[in-house]
Design a protein around this motif. Structure first.
Motif, short mmCIF file in Angstrom:
data_model
loop_
_atom_site.label_atom_id
_atom_site.label_comp_id
_atom_site.label_asym_id
_atom_site.label_seq_id
_atom_site.Cartn_x
_atom_site.Cartn_y
_atom_site.Cartn_z
N GLY A 424 0.84 -1.17 0.01
CA GLY A 424 -0.05 -0.13 0.00
C GLY A 424 0.80 1.22 -0.16
N ARG A 425 0.27 2.18 -0.63
CA ARG A 425 1.10 3.52 -0.78
C ARG A 425 1.49 4.10 0.32
NH1 ARG A 425 0.32 8.06 -5.57
NH2 ARG A 425 1.45 6.07 -6.66
N GLU A 426 0.63 4.36 1.31
CA GLU A 426 0.71 5.03 2.48
C GLU A 426 1.73 4.28 3.52
OE1 GLU A 426 -1.64 6.43 6.59
OE2 GLU A 426 -2.61 5.60 4.68
N ARG A 427 1.70 3.02 3.42
CA ARG A 427 2.95 2.16 4.46
C ARG A 427 4.25 2.54 3.77
NH1 ARG A 427 2.45 -4.03 5.87
NH2 ARG A 427 4.41 -4.36 6.84
N TRP A 428 4.15 2.34 2.34
CA TRP A 428 5.35 2.46 1.31
C TRP A 428 6.01 3.71 1.74
CZ3 TRP A 428 9.63 0.12 -0.59
CH2 TRP A 428 10.31 1.00 -1.40
N ASP A 429 5.43 4.78 1.52
CA ASP A 429 5.86 6.04 1.52
C ASP A 429 6.57 6.49 2.75
OD1 ASP A 429 5.32 6.65 -0.97
OD2 ASP A 429 3.69 7.87 -0.72
N ALA A 430 5.91 6.07 3.81
CA ALA A 430 6.35 6.14 5.22
C ALA A 430 7.69 5.25 5.40
CB ALA A 430 5.47 5.64 6.42
N TYR A 431 7.98 4.33 4.77
CA TYR A 431 8.94 3.51 4.86
C TYR A 431 10.17 3.95 4.13
CZ TYR A 431 12.54 0.19 3.75
OH TYR A 431 14.11 -0.14 3.53
N LEU A 432 9.85 4.57 3.07
CA LEU A 432 10.86 4.99 2.08
C LEU A 432 11.54 6.41 2.67
CD1 LEU A 432 12.46 4.63 -0.34
CD2 LEU A 432 10.77 5.36 -1.73
N ARG A 433 10.61 7.26 3.37
CA ARG A 433 10.90 8.29 3.74
C ARG A 433 11.92 8.16 5.05
NH1 ARG A 433 7.84 13.97 4.32
NH2 ARG A 433 9.03 14.99 5.83
N SER A 434 11.57 7.17 5.84
CA SER A 434 12.44 6.98 6.85
C SER A 434 13.62 6.19 6.29
CB SER A 434 11.86 5.98 7.88
OG SER A 434 11.38 4.68 7.27
N TYR A 435 13.67 5.52 5.17
CA TYR A 435 14.88 4.98 4.76
C TYR A 435 15.86 6.01 4.29
CZ TYR A 435 17.95 2.65 1.18
OH TYR A 435 19.06 2.55 0.43
N PHE A 436 15.52 7.06 3.67
CA PHE A 436 16.48 8.21 3.43
C PHE A 436 16.84 8.70 4.61
CE2 PHE A 436 14.01 8.45 -0.80
CZ PHE A 436 14.94 8.00 -1.62
N ASP A 437 16.24 8.94 5.74
CA ASP A 437 16.65 9.37 6.83
C ASP A 437 17.66 8.91 7.48
OD1 ASP A 437 14.90 11.81 6.49
OD2 ASP A 437 13.22 11.09 7.84
N ARG A 438 17.20 7.59 7.53
CA ARG A 438 18.24 6.56 8.31
C ARG A 438 19.61 6.42 7.66
NH1 ARG A 438 13.76 3.56 9.00
NH2 ARG A 438 14.20 2.31 7.07
N HIS A 439 19.70 6.45 6.43
CA HIS A 439 20.90 6.48 5.84
C HIS A 439 21.37 7.58 4.76
CE1 HIS A 439 20.67 1.97 6.42
NE2 HIS A 439 19.22 2.08 5.95
N ALA A 440 20.97 8.65 5.45
CA ALA A 440 21.20 9.96 4.77
C ALA A 440 22.82 10.11 4.78
CB ALA A 440 20.67 11.19 5.55
N PHE A 441 23.40 10.55 3.77
CA PHE A 441 24.98 10.93 3.40
C PHE A 441 25.61 9.50 3.78
CE2 PHE A 441 22.97 14.80 4.44
CZ PHE A 441 23.03 15.79 3.49
N GLN A 442 25.12 8.35 3.44
CA GLN A 442 25.89 7.04 3.48
C GLN A 442 25.75 6.34 2.09
OE1 GLN A 442 24.75 5.04 7.01
NE2 GLN A 442 24.26 6.61 8.11
#
Length: 630
Positions: A424-442
């Motif tokens: 589902g889009r809502e769950r996926w978007d929340a995950y992908l946003r958090s993925y970019f935050d967790r791995h920022a500049f890495q």
């Protein structure tokens, strides 16, 4: 299995000595040291000693077509590290010292045609080194253009293109995407030219006028980036603001057209930020280069480089801008650790680009792009035996340059679209946003992404994971049966026109009024490759294809003409291939010619001999491989 190596896949290098330079006091980005993160395209050994900051002070000499000056590198190293290994390619090095000016021993190893040569420097306890050097006129990252190859025809032009490993031809550093570095630069250029770089400007738009009449421009990138993103251009450039965070640089004659074409860029930034988190790079400016630029766009931070071939007056190709903007998250913020994992940059970005276009222009416009991407994916897969074939996995193995056409873009993005549809889009978007935050500049690897996905999205849901076929998507050839084909109603209408034409209709009956680039491509690419001369003449005369100012349309038409050895299109082919250097548009033409026997091979080589001076070195090398020039 390799995917199940969980936490071990995300470990960084062992602790190493603190750096000493004030310039790069920020904590350096980690370097992944797992086996799947080993970069075969670098001589560096970052687990022993790595570059954390590059300081450039270079003079741009158009007469000799060289850059000269020095690079100051800040080093992070193990306490007992005796040396550091850098990547270089045809650099004339005259001296290497430490930060206090004391000479250091150094040597350049044997040169490999693809990788350049290792530059080994004895550290002798140093944590800062200064390399004095000059580039060679044929540096693979640099294209020096004479005035006649520019829009203004009066002043020369220079630009760099670093991806994937070309920057080692003008910067002695560790040229690997997994070894992120901050940097600053000072460029001295002729007084009537302007320098721009992929960084914050410290010296204003016109630089500092020096006593000898030249100008010095200074720049700073305080965020650690993969070194392929260090980029610059020098030319007769002007700037036009498009909003509080954005603007466009180009030559005067293209400035208004470019500003019109990219007028929605501020809305794009907002849409991207709403989807997947804040834009973290300050400004988003664009540079429209001469037609010899080898790509559609290059996502250099704060200054996207763009080809003028996307300027068609109808804004139908601004998906290229959305793509390069999306790289500010997928690629620039979270970067493939090696080029074998290029889908982590390009597949993510192609998916993200489409979401930006949907947010701005609606589902149908986005569906057009997705539908064409599906066509491109199926064409690439066909080379390897189709969806059930045995070649070209998403996560590539062997030569990192063998990307299976654009499968890293198309199959990679479809992988993410499948994930979106499944959870589902809502769950996926929340995950992908958090993925970019967790791995920022890495940096990141395929295994690392799958580990993160399992831990933070799937959360031990075995049935859900089984339905996704993750390992098959990531590591196997072909196309899993849960791939998602988005179909466009607009392109379905084109398909009806195409069916009528292919059934024996005439080109004059095809109503192309108001067609976007995507509609033109669907039509032209759908025409069977075997056509009579009369049929091709009718098509060309009715639709004006040989004279089309849309580079995408012209390229697609020329592919069809070449497939039928249509001699009347050769003047159009010659004009196009000697003016446009974008690989996506000209490589298929050379490939098509080489498939047409002696007629095509002779024409390809004759054409290349005329066009070579107009091509970027990377483009020229690729075409030489196609036409078998030694």
């Amino acid at each position: 299995m390799r995917i199940l190596l969980a936490a071990a896949l995300l470990t960084s290098a062992a602790p190493i000595a603190a750096q000493t330079s004030d310039q790069s006091s920020a904590v350096p980005a980690p370097v992944l040291t797992t086996p799947d993160a080993k970069d075969v395209w670098t001589y560096a050994q970052p687990e022993i000693a790595r570059v954390t900051h590059v300081g450039l002070d270079l003079d741009v000499d158009f007469d000799s077509r060289t850059l000269s000056g020095h690079a100051t590198l800040d080093i992070q190293a193990q306490p007992d590290a005796g040396e550091i290994i850098l990547d270089s390619d045809n650099l004339n090095i005259s001296a290497v010292t430490n930060g206090e000016g004391r000479p250091l021993n150094w040597s350049v190893g044997a040169r490999d045609d693809a990788l350049g040569a290792p530059l080994t420097i004895e550290l002798d306890g140093s944590r800062q080194i200064v390399i004095t050097y000059r580039t060679k006129p044929g540096a693979s990252a640099l294209q020096w253009l004479p005035p006649e190859m520019t829009a203004g025809k009066k002043k020369p032009y220079l630009f760099s293109q670093g991806q994937p490993i070309n920057n080692r031809s003008w910067i002695p550093t560790q040229d690997s995407p997994g070894i992120r570095q901050t940097w600053d630069a000072s460029l001295t250029v002729p007084g009537d030219l302007v320098a721009v770089m992929s960084a914050e400007k410290l010296s204003g738009e016109t630089g500092e006028l020096l006593p000898d009449g030249r100008r010095r421009f200074r720049f700073r990138m305080d965020k650690a980036v993969p070194p392929y993103l260090i980029a610059f251009a020098v030319g007769d450039l002007q700037f036009k603001s498009l909003g509080p965070r954005s603007g466009v640089w180009t030559e005067a004659s293209m400035l208004d057209a470019a500003a019109y074409e990219f007028a929605d860029v501020e809305k794009m930034i907002d849409a991207a930020s709403d989807l997947y988190g804040p834009y973290r790079w300050g400004r988003y400016d664009m540079l429209v280069l001469p037609p010899s630029f080898p790509f559609g766009g290059m996502e250099n931070p704060t200054l996207t480089f763009l080809t003028p071939t996307i300027i068609t007056g109808d804004r139908s190709n601004t998906d290229v801008v959305a793509h390069e903007l999306a790289h500010s998250w997928s690629g620039n913020l979270v970067t493939n650790a090696t080029w074998s994992d290029s889908w982590l940059n390009e597949g993510f970005t192609t998916y993200f680009e489409n979401r930006i276009m949907e947010a701005l222009y609606g589902e149908e416009r986005a569906a057009m792009y997705s539908d064409l991407d599906w066509d491109g994916m199926m064409a690439d897969l066909e080379v390897y035996g189709g969806p059930t074939g045995t070649g070209a996995a998403t996560r590539l193995h062997g030569d990192p340059g063998a990307t299976g056409g654009q499968l890293d873009y198309f199959k990679g993005s479809n992988f993410l679209r499948m994930l979106e549809k499944t959870v589902g889009r809502e769950r996926w978007d929340a995950y992908l946003r958090s993925y970019f935050d967790r791995h920022a500049f890495q940096p990141q690897t395929t295994a690392g992404f799958l580990t993160d996905l399992r831990q933070n999205l799937l959360k031990d849901d075995a049935d859900l994971e089984l339905s996704m076929q993750l390992d098959r998507w990531a590591y196997a050839a072909g196309l899993p049966d849960n791939a998602v084909h988005i179909q466009s109603e607009t392109l379905a209408e084109v398909d009806r026109d195409l069916a009528a034409y292919n059934a024996g209709g005439v080109a004059a009956d095809v109503d192309t009024q108001g067609w976007s680039t995507q509609e033109w491509l669907r039509f032209l690419n759908g025409i069977p490759r075997e056509q009579t001369e009369a049929r091709l003449q009718d098509l060309d005369e009715a639709l004006g294809l040989s004279d089309s100012s849309n580079a995408y349309v012209r390229s697609a038409w020329l592919e069809l003409a070449i497939a039928n050895r249509y001699q009347a299109a050769v003047p159009s082919l010659t004009e196009f291939a000697t003016r446009v250097g974008r690989g996506l548009l000209i490589r298929p033409l050379y490939s098509g010619l080489m498939e047409q026997g002696e007629w095509g091979r002779d024409l390809a080589r004759q054409l290349y001999s005329e066009a070579k001076p107009t091509y970027h070195p990377a483009t020229a090398a690729g075409i030489e491989a196609i036409i078998e020039v030694k």
